[in-house]
Motif scaffolding. Structure first.
Motif, PDB file in Angstrom:
ATOM      1  N   ALA A   2       0.841  -1.132  -0.062  1.00  0.00           N
ATOM      2  CA  ALA A   2       0.001  -0.172   0.114  1.00  0.00           C
ATOM      3  C   ALA A   2       0.987   1.352  -0.025  1.00  0.00           C
ATOM      4  O   ALA A   2       2.079   1.172   0.467  1.00  0.00           O
ATOM      5  N   ARG A  37      -8.098   3.161  -1.167  1.00  0.00           N
ATOM      6  CA  ARG A  37      -8.662   2.391  -0.149  1.00  0.00           C
ATOM      7  C   ARG A  37      -9.504   3.123   0.838  1.00  0.00           C
ATOM      8  O   ARG A  37     -10.481   2.663   1.445  1.00  0.00           O
ATOM      9  N   GLU A  57      -3.588   1.533  -3.485  1.00  0.00           N
ATOM     10  CA  GLU A  57      -3.017   0.111  -3.831  1.00  0.00           C
ATOM     11  C   GLU A  57      -1.746   0.296  -4.269  1.00  0.00           C
ATOM     12  O   GLU A  57      -0.818  -0.563  -4.161  1.00  0.00           O
ATOM     13  N   GLU A  90       3.415  -2.511   5.910  1.00  0.00           N
ATOM     14  CA  GLU A  90       1.870  -3.139   6.230  1.00  0.00           C
ATOM     15  C   GLU A  90       2.075  -4.038   7.614  1.00  0.00           C
ATOM     16  O   GLU A  90       1.178  -4.145   8.303  1.00  0.00           O
ATOM     17  N   GLN A  94      -0.152  -3.162  10.778  1.00  0.00           N
ATOM     18  CA  GLN A  94      -1.164  -4.157  11.362  1.00  0.00           C
ATOM     19  C   GLN A  94      -0.757  -4.490  12.758  1.00  0.00           C
ATOM     20  O   GLN A  94      -1.795  -4.645  13.463  1.00  0.00           O
ATOM     21  N   LYS A 101      -7.223  -1.847   4.809  1.00  0.00           N
ATOM     22  CA  LYS A 101      -8.422  -2.395   3.703  1.00  0.00           C
ATOM     23  C   LYS A 101      -9.419  -1.498   3.620  1.00  0.00           C
ATOM     24  O   LYS A 101      -9.932  -0.878   4.422  1.00  0.00           O
TER      25      LYS A 101
END
Length: 101
Positions: A2, A37, A57, A90, A94, A101
């Motif tokens: 991303a 996104r 993206e 990412e 996370q 997303k």
């Protein structure tokens, strides 16, 4: 992977609910951008600034949107647009509950 686009610029207003009402069509249109996104809208009434944090993206998608939105802002007389594009790590994002997303 991303890509995050960070933008800010001088903005005389409106802010808050008025901004939400005035720019709702723009917000809906952003949802249709290739590779888009999500976006967090930013505003600072005291310093008369606005902008946003976007995730796309691909780097091309982020660059294409940056060019399109900069031209749109220029039509409104906003010339000084600050923007940067970053790769998003990412895995670490996370771990810190960052929305990807």
């Amino acid at each position: 992977m991303a890509y995050l686009l960070q933008m800010d610029f001088s903005h005389p207003g409106p802010f808050g609910h008025e901004m939400s009402n005035e720019f709702s069509d723009l917000a809906k249109g952003i949802n249709e951008e290739k590779g888009f996104r999500w976006k967090i809208w930013t505003e600072n009434k005291q310093t008369k600034e606005a902008g946003g944090i976007y995730v796309f993206e691909t780097k091309d998608d982020a660059e294409n949107y940056l060019n399109k939105h900069t031209k749109r802002l220029n039509k409104f007389g906003i010339e000084d647009v600050n923007a940067k594009i970053f790769e998003v790590n990412e895995q670490l994002t996370q771990m810190n509950h960052g929305p990807l997303k």
